[in-house]
Write an enzyme that holds these catalytic residues in place. Sequence first.
Site, short mmCIF file in Angstrom:
data_model
loop_
_atom_site.label_atom_id
_atom_site.label_comp_id
_atom_site.label_asym_id
_atom_site.label_seq_id
_atom_site.Cartn_x
_atom_site.Cartn_y
_atom_site.Cartn_z
N HIS A 5 6.83 -5.16 11.43
CA HIS A 5 6.09 -3.91 11.44
C HIS A 5 5.77 -3.48 12.87
O HIS A 5 4.65 -3.12 13.23
CB HIS A 5 4.79 -4.07 10.61
CG HIS A 5 4.14 -2.77 10.23
ND1 HIS A 5 3.18 -2.18 11.01
CD2 HIS A 5 4.29 -1.96 9.17
CE1 HIS A 5 2.77 -1.07 10.44
NE2 HIS A 5 3.44 -0.91 9.32
N ASP A 58 -0.27 -4.10 5.86
CA ASP A 58 -0.82 -3.64 7.13
C ASP A 58 -2.29 -4.04 7.18
O ASP A 58 -3.03 -3.81 6.23
CB ASP A 58 -0.73 -2.10 7.23
CG ASP A 58 0.70 -1.65 7.44
OD1 ASP A 58 1.60 -2.52 7.45
OD2 ASP A 58 0.92 -0.44 7.61
N ASP A 89 5.74 4.39 5.01
CA ASP A 89 6.62 3.39 5.61
C ASP A 89 6.70 2.12 4.77
O ASP A 89 7.40 1.17 5.13
CB ASP A 89 6.23 3.09 7.07
CG ASP A 89 4.81 2.60 7.23
OD1 ASP A 89 3.95 2.97 6.42
OD2 ASP A 89 4.55 1.83 8.19
N HIS A 90 5.98 2.11 3.62
CA HIS A 90 6.05 0.98 2.70
C HIS A 90 6.49 1.40 1.31
O HIS A 90 6.76 0.54 0.48
CB HIS A 90 4.68 0.29 2.63
CG HIS A 90 4.21 -0.22 3.96
ND1 HIS A 90 4.24 -1.54 4.30
CD2 HIS A 90 3.75 0.46 5.05
CE1 HIS A 90 3.81 -1.67 5.56
NE2 HIS A 90 3.51 -0.47 6.03
N HIS A 113 1.23 3.88 1.92
CA HIS A 113 1.78 4.58 3.10
C HIS A 113 3.30 4.66 3.00
O HIS A 113 3.97 3.74 2.54
CB HIS A 113 1.40 3.84 4.39
CG HIS A 113 0.05 4.23 4.91
ND1 HIS A 113 -0.69 3.43 5.74
CD2 HIS A 113 -0.68 5.37 4.74
CE1 HIS A 113 -1.83 4.04 6.05
NE2 HIS A 113 -1.84 5.22 5.45
N HIS A 125 0.85 -1.19 0.00
CA HIS A 125 0.00 0.00 0.00
C HIS A 125 0.88 1.24 0.00
O HIS A 125 2.10 1.16 0.17
CB HIS A 125 -0.99 0.00 1.17
CG HIS A 125 -0.36 0.05 2.54
ND1 HIS A 125 0.48 -0.91 3.03
CD2 HIS A 125 -0.50 0.97 3.54
CE1 HIS A 125 0.84 -0.61 4.26
NE2 HIS A 125 0.28 0.55 4.60
N HIS A 176 -7.21 -2.07 5.98
CA HIS A 176 -6.29 -1.06 6.53
C HIS A 176 -6.89 0.32 6.27
O HIS A 176 -7.94 0.44 5.64
CB HIS A 176 -4.92 -1.24 5.85
CG HIS A 176 -3.83 -0.44 6.47
ND1 HIS A 176 -3.65 -0.35 7.82
CD2 HIS A 176 -2.83 0.31 5.91
CE1 HIS A 176 -2.61 0.43 8.08
NE2 HIS A 176 -2.09 0.84 6.93
ZN LIG Z 1 2.87 0.47 7.86
ZN LIG Z 2 -0.09 1.45 6.54
#
Ligand SMILES: [Zn+2]
Ligand SMILES: [Zn+2]
Length: 620
Positions: free
Chosen positions: A567, A496, A280-281, A278, A276, A409
Site C-alpha cells: 500500500h 489501511d 483503492d480496495h 475506499h 474497507h 482509518h
Molecule cells: Zn487504501
Molecule cells: Zn483507505
Amino acid sequence: MMMLSIRTFSFHSVRRSNQLRCLSSWQGSSNFRRSNSNSNGDEGSDGAVPTPGLDGALRRLEGMRLAEIKELMRKMGGKPGNKNKSELVVECHMLLLQSTSAAAKLSGKAAAAAVGAEEEKVEEETAQSQQQQQSIETLFQRPGGASGASLSRKAGNPASAGGGSMRIRDLPPLQSSSSNSSHGVELADLGVELTHKHPYGVNRNSRFNTEQETADMDVTFLGTASCVPSISRGVSCVAFRTQSETWLFDCGEASQLQLQKSRVRASKITKIFITHSHGDHSFGLPGVLCLIGQATQEERQAAGNEASKEEAQPIDIYGPEGIRDFIRATIQLSYSRVCASFRVHELKNVPYLHGRFVRFAPPVPNVKTRFEAHYGEQEGGRSIYPDENGHYHLFEEGELTVKAAPMQHTVPCVGFVVSEANRVGRLKVEEIQPIIEKHKTALATKYGLRDANKIYGVLKQIKSGEKFELPDGTELNADDVLDPPRRGRKVVFMGDTCTGEHIASLATGADVLVHEATNAWFRKLDSDRYSDYKKLERDTFAHGHSTPQMAGRFAHLIKAKRLILTHFSPRYRGDEDLYNMRTMWAIEDMARQTCSLKRKNDIIAAWDQLTIAISSRVED
Ligand SMILES: [Zn+2]
Ligand SMILES: [Zn+2]
C-alpha cells in the site's frame, strides 16, 4: 553482513577507460545491441531513445560460466574473491552499471579524449557513450508515466491539493533522473545506507533462493499501491492460496488485469475479503466477479459441463457494512450477466475509530438495494456482529479459521486474521512399516482389532512422551513413529490503518503480517515538506495511515515472524529500475529500525506479482 552504500555508485576515474573498453568489447561480442534495439525497427525515426538497458546483461551474466564472470570482473577492476556465482553476477552487474554511468558522463569526443583513449577508438567510444547515456537515461529516468505526471501537477497546484495545503498523497512521485528531476535526485541523494544487498532487475525474486518452491500456502501481491493504480503498481489486492483454497484480500481497481498477469487462477477463487470501502480496495470487485464468472463458464464449456451457474458454489464476499449494496448496485446497474454467483456477508457495527482526526465526517451513505437472483446473488449472506472484544468470527472451515478486528482509518475498516489449525505429526510410514508388518497379527490381537491395518491408526494417536511396546519387547517413542507436530500458520492482512492495537491480540505470533506503509521519510527528499520524520509520522497518522517504522513497531509488538509492507504511495514506484528498488530496500530498512526482524527476507517491501511462500513449521 555486507553494508552496501548507495555511494558505491560514485565513479572511479582511474578505472574509467578500462571499464569502457571492456564493456564495449563484451557487448560487441554478444547479441546485446541487437536484442535491445527497437523491435518495430523504427529506431530513431521518431526521436525515440533506443533501449539498450541492462536487463539483458543480467540474463547474459547468469548464463556465463563462473570463470568467465570472474575474468570480466577483473577486467573492470573488480575483485571476484571467493564469492559464489549469484553474488558475482550481482556485483558484476553493478560494475557494468558503473561503466554505463561513466559512459553517460562522456557526452562527446572531447570528453572521450580527455580520459586518454587511443585516437582510433575515440569515435567508437563516443558512439558507445552516447548509446550508453541513452541507456542510463532509460534506466534511471521514467518520469513519463501518466500517474506520475498528474501527481506532479497536483503537487504544484494547491487548489487541487485540497484547501490550499499540501496533502501527503499529493507529494510528487520520486524521480529517478538527475537531469529532469524536480528534486535533482541522484542515487546517492537518498542519503541512506542499505543493510542488505539484494539481487535486482529481472533477478529480484532470487533473494528468496529455494525457499519459494516448497510451501503449500502462499500469498501473491496483485497490487501494492495506495490511492491510484499506476504503470508500475496496481492498487490493493492480495491472493492467498492453500492447496484447496484461493482467496482474495481487497480488490482495487484493475485487479482483474493483475489476476490475468499472475499465476493465480480466477476460476479457483472462492472467497473475497474487503477491508474497507475506499476505491483503492473495492473498485475492482465487480470486474473480478465477472472475470471469475467468465473463467468458470469457459472452463466448464471446455470440460463439456455446462451446468447452470445457479448450481455453482457462490463466491463468499466479506466486508464491512455497505459492501452488499455496493456489489448489488454495480452488478445490477451494469446488467452484468456473466457475474459469478455470490453471496455477501457483512460485518456489522464496525466502529469508526478515527473520528477525532476528521473535521467533517462524511454523511452516512444512503443507498438501498434489493436481492436479485437474476444477477447472480444467492441466499445465505449473513450479518456478522462483533463479540465482546470487538472481534468478528467469520468462519471456521476445514483447517482454516478467519477472524477480523477493526482498524483505525478514515472510514470503517477491518483487518483479517487467517489461522490454520495445529496438526499432529505425520506417521513415518517408510520407517516403521517394516517393523510393524512383522508384528501386525500379534498387535491386532493385543489391541482387539479385527482389521490389522488399523494398527497404524493406533500409532497415530501416540502422544509425546508415551511409549508403544512391540510384542518382542522393543519400545517405540512418539518421535520414532511420528514426525514432529506442525504448528498452524497465521497470516494477518491489515486494512489501511494508523494503529494495529485493536487487532493485536488476534494477530499475535503471525507468521506473515501484511501491513500498509503508505509514506516514508527520506531526509534528502522530504525535508522541505517535513523537517523531520516525526512530523511526517504525525501527518500520516492523521490521515489514518502508517509509515514503515509504524509497521515495524506493530510487527515487533505482535512478534510477527515476517513483515510484508504494501500500500505504498504512488510516488514509490514498483518497477525494476535500480533507483526505485533501492528506495524500496531503504523503506524495508526503516521498518527494521523499529523491530527485531533483521534478516533480509524478514521484511519485504512488496512489488506486484511477488509470491511469498509460507512454509509450515514444527511446533516451537
Ligand atoms: Zn487504501
Ligand atoms: Zn483507505
